[in-house]
Design a protein around this motif. Structure first.
Motif, PDB file in Angstrom:
ATOM      1  N   ASN A   1     -69.712  69.529  -6.409  1.00  0.00           N
ATOM      2  CA  ASN A   1     -71.399  68.894  -6.156  1.00  0.00           C
ATOM      3  C   ASN A   1     -70.178  67.342  -5.750  1.00  0.00           C
TER       4      ASN A   1
ATOM      5  N   LYS B   1     -63.184  66.311  -1.769  1.00  0.00           N
ATOM      6  CA  LYS B   1     -63.624  67.439  -1.160  1.00  0.00           C
ATOM      7  C   LYS B   1     -62.753  68.713  -1.674  1.00  0.00           C
TER       8      LYS B   1
ATOM      9  N   ASN C   1     -61.947  61.014  -1.582  1.00  0.00           N
ATOM     10  CA  ASN C   1     -62.771  62.007  -1.348  1.00  0.00           C
ATOM     11  C   ASN C   1     -61.769  62.744  -1.152  1.00  0.00           C
TER      12      ASN C   1
ATOM     13  N   GLN D   1     -59.995  68.142   6.510  1.00  0.00           N
ATOM     14  CA  GLN D   1     -59.073  69.697   6.500  1.00  0.00           C
ATOM     15  C   GLN D   1     -58.125  69.585   7.585  1.00  0.00           C
TER      16      GLN D   1
ATOM     17  N   TYR E   1     -70.799  60.658  -1.743  1.00  0.00           N
ATOM     18  CA  TYR E   1     -71.411  60.405  -0.512  1.00  0.00           C
ATOM     19  C   TYR E   1     -73.025  59.026  -1.208  1.00  0.00           C
TER      20      TYR E   1
ATOM     21  N   ARG F   1     -63.247  76.503   1.351  1.00  0.00           N
ATOM     22  CA  ARG F   1     -64.336  75.733   1.391  1.00  0.00           C
ATOM     23  C   ARG F   1     -63.642  74.901   2.729  1.00  0.00           C
ATOM     24  N   THR F   2     -64.790  74.922   3.679  1.00  0.00           N
ATOM     25  CA  THR F   2     -64.570  73.201   4.648  1.00  0.00           C
ATOM     26  C   THR F   2     -64.655  71.874   4.472  1.00  0.00           C
ATOM     27  N   THR F   3     -64.282  71.263   4.264  1.00  0.00           N
ATOM     28  CA  THR F   3     -64.814  69.834   4.143  1.00  0.00           C
ATOM     29  C   THR F   3     -63.379  69.031   4.690  1.00  0.00           C
TER      30      THR F   3
ATOM     31  N   LEU G   1     -68.665  66.173  -3.822  1.00  0.00           N
ATOM     32  CA  LEU G   1     -68.495  65.489  -2.199  1.00  0.00           C
ATOM     33  C   LEU G   1     -69.809  64.713  -2.118  1.00  0.00           C
ATOM     34  N   TYR G   2     -71.081  65.812  -2.577  1.00  0.00           N
ATOM     35  CA  TYR G   2     -71.997  65.443  -2.356  1.00  0.00           C
ATOM     36  C   TYR G   2     -72.272  64.034  -3.273  1.00  0.00           C
TER      37      TYR G   2
END
Length: 479
Positions: A149, A284, A280, A378, A155, A373-375, A151-152
Motif C-alpha cells: 500500500n 507503484k 513513485n 505504466q 499520496y 497491477r496497473t498504476t 502508493l496510497y
C-alpha cells in the motif's frame, strides 16, 4: 508455468516450475534443498569481516558529517587541516560544527520520528494490493504475503505535507534548514534499530545465517523477515523511509528557492522530478519488491537498516544541499545542457523502470500470475511476451529476454546513470554531489560479485550456460 519448445512460458498453477502442496509450501528436489541449505549458512566473511564492518559502521557516519560540513559551510570545497586559516585544530573545528549545527535537538527528534510513526501508521491502515513473494528456503519454501500500500501511503503523505505547509503548521522549508540536526537523529535511529533488531531476533530465536561475531552479525543482520502485524519491516523501510525523505528534501529546496528568489531553478526542479520518479516507481511497483533478493535472502541488519534510515536520505541529495545554500548563478546551464540532462534522466528512468518490471513480472509468471497491477505511470515494454529463459536443474528460471537479453544487470546500469545526473545537475561547482554515483557504482559492483557467486553455487553449469548467452555484466559490448 510449463515450458513450450525452447524456453517460452504458458500458464499453470505452480511456482518456479515446481509443484506446490496443499499447505502452500513449494516442493523442492533434495539436491536443490542441499544447495539452498548451504546458501543459508555462514561460510565466509564479507566486507572485511568484523574489523571491516566496524570500520564501515564508524567511518561512514563520520564521512556523512564531513561532506555535509564541506557543502554547507565551506562552499563545497573538500577541506583539510592545512586549508583552513582558523588556528583551532581541524578535528575540533569539525566537532564544533557537529555539536552546534547537527545536534540531535528536540525539533529534529519530533520531525524525523513523526515521519517514522506516520509511515508505520499508513502502512498499517491504508488499503493495498496483496502480493505473494518468492518461496523462502529458510521457511521451508513457504511464500509470504506482502501488503503493498505504498502508493496510497505516498499520496496521503504528499497531501498531508501540503496541508501542513500551506496552513503554516509545518513549513517544508524547515526540512532543508535543519538538515544537520535531522541527519544526526536519523543516524541514531539507524544504530538503535540495527542493534535492537539483533537482540530481538536472538531473544525470539529467529536468527539465521549467524557468524558468531557480535558486531558482524549486527551489521549483516540476524532476522530475515521481521514483521509487525501486516507490515513487513524490511520492505516498509526500503520504500517508505529513504525515498520519502529524499523527495521532501528536494521539495524543501524548491520551497526555499521560491521564497528567497521568487522562482525555482531548472536544477532544483530537476532534482524534485528525479526524486519523485524514484519514489513513485518504488511505490507503484511495490508488488515487484517481494520478488527481489533483498526480500527473500538479504537479512535486516545495519547494512540495510542504517542505509535506509540515514545513508540514502542524507548522502544521495548533496546537490540539493548545495543548491539550497548557494546562489543559482554558481550552477546555471545553457538550455541545450538542460535538455541533455533531462533527456538522460528520463531515458535512464525508462530503462530502469521497464527492466525491473520485466524481471519481476517474469518471476510472477513462473508463479502462475498473469494479471499485473496497473498504476501510474505504466510504461511500454514493461512485460516480455513469451519470454525465453534458461531452465535450471535447481528449478528456477533465468530470464534471457527483454532488456535482460543484453545485460545481466541492465537495471543497475540505468540506476547508476540516474545517480550520475543527480550530481551533474550542479555541474563542476563542487565534486561532493558526485559522491552518490561514485559510492553507488562501488556498491553495485560488490553486490554483483556477491550475487554472481551465489548464482554460481546455486545453478552450477546452468549459470555458466546463462553467462554464455548473456555475456555482459553491465554495458552490452563493453563490460
Amino acid at each position: 508455468m510449463v515450458a513450450e519448445g525452447n524456453g517460452t512460458l504458458r500458464q499453470r498453477n505452480s511456482s518456479n516450475g515446481l509443484p506446490k502442496g496443499a499447505d502452500g509450501i513449494i516442493k523442492v528436489s533434495e539436491e536443490g534443498k542441499k544447495i539452498d541449505q548451504r546458501l543459508d549458512q555462514h561460510e565466509t566473511y564479507e566486507f572485511g569481516g568484523p574489523l571491516g564492518v566496524t570500520a564501515i559502521m564508524t567511518g561512514f557516519p563520520l564521512l556523512m558529517y564531513y561532506l555535509w560540513i564541506c557543502l554547507w559551510f565551506y562552499d563545497g570545497k573538500l577541506i583539510h587541516p592545512t586549508s583552513l586559516e582558523d588556528a583551532r585544530p581541524f578535528l575540533l573545528r569539525m566537532w564544533d560544527h557537529v555539536c552546534t549545527d547537527a545536534s540531535p535537538n528536540a525539533y529534529a527528534w519530533k520531525v524525523y520520528s513523526a515521519n517514522i510513526f506516520f509511515q508505520l501508521f499508513l502502512a498499517w491502515v491504508m488499503p493495498g494490493f496483496k502480493q505473494e513473494g518468492l518461496p523462502v528456503p529458510s521457511l521451508g519454501y513457504k511464500t509470504l504475503t506482502y501488503h503493498c500500500n505504498a502508493l496510497y501511503s505516498l499520496y496521503a503523505t504528499m497531501v498531508t505535507a501540503a496541508v501542513l505547509h500551506y496552513t503554516g503548521t509545518f513549513r517544508l522549508t524547515e526540512i532543508i534548514d535543519n538538515y544537520g540536526h535531522l541527519m544526526s537523529v536519523a543516524m541514531i535511529w539507524g544504530f538503535g534499530v540495527s542493534f535492537g533488531m539483533y537482540f530481538i531476533a536472538v531473544a525470539t530465536g529467529t536468527q539465521i545465517r549467524m557468524s558468531g561475531s557480535f558486531i558482524y552479525d549486527v551489521f549483516m543482520g540476524a532476522s530475515l523477515n521481521p514483521r509487525i502485524g501486516p507490515i513487513d519491516l524490511k520492505m516498509w523501510a526500503e520504500v517508505r523511509i529513504p525515498w520519502v525523505i529524499v523527495f521532501f528534501l528536494a521539495v524543501s529546496g524548491c520551497c526555499q528557492q521560491y521564497e528567497q528568489y521568487g522562482y525555482v531553478t531548472p536544477n532544483m526542479a530537476f532534482m524534485t522530478l528525479a526524486t519523485w520518479l524514484y519514489l513513485n516507481a518504488c511505490a507503484k511497483g511495490e508488488e515487484c519488491i517481494p520478488q527481489t533478493w533483498d526480500m527473500y535472502h538479504e537479512k535486516w541488519g545495519f547494512m540495510v537498516i542504517f542505509w535506509n534510515f540515514a545513508g540514502v536520505p542524507f548522502s544521495y541529495v548533496y546537490s540539493v544541499v548545495y543548491m539550497a545554500s548557494h546562489d543559482p548563478s554558481k550552477y546555471q546551464f545553457s538550455i541545450p545542457t538542460y535538455v541533455v540532462l533531462y533527456a538522460t534522466l528520463l531515458t535512464a528512468y525508462y530503462i530502469w523502470d521497464t527492466a525491473m518490471a520485466q524481471k519481476s513480472h517474469f518471476k510472477m509468471q513462473t508463479q502462475g500470475i498473469t494479471e499485473f497491477r496497473t498504476t501510474f505511470p505504466q510504461l511500454p515494454w514493461n512485460t516480455v511476451e513469451n519470454p525465453t529463459y534458461i531452465q535450471t536443474a535447481h528449478g528456477n528460471r533465468l530470464l534471457t529476454s527483454g532488456w535482460w537479453a543484453y545485460s545481466r544487470k541492465p537495471n543497475y546500469v540505468a540506476d547508476w546513470t540516474m545517480s550520475f545526473t543527480w550530481g551533474a545537475v550542479i555541474g563542476l561547482a563542487t565534486p561532493i554531489p558526485y559522491f552518490y554515483s561514485v559510492f553507488f557504482i562501488t556498491v553495485l559492483i560488490h553486490r554483483c560479485s556477491r550475487d554472481f557467486e551465489r548464482c554460481s553455487i546455486k545453478y552450477g553449469k546452468d549459470w555458466e550456460r546463462y553467462c554464455s548467452i548473456v555475456k555482459y555484466k553491465f554495458i552490452p559490448g563493453i563490460y
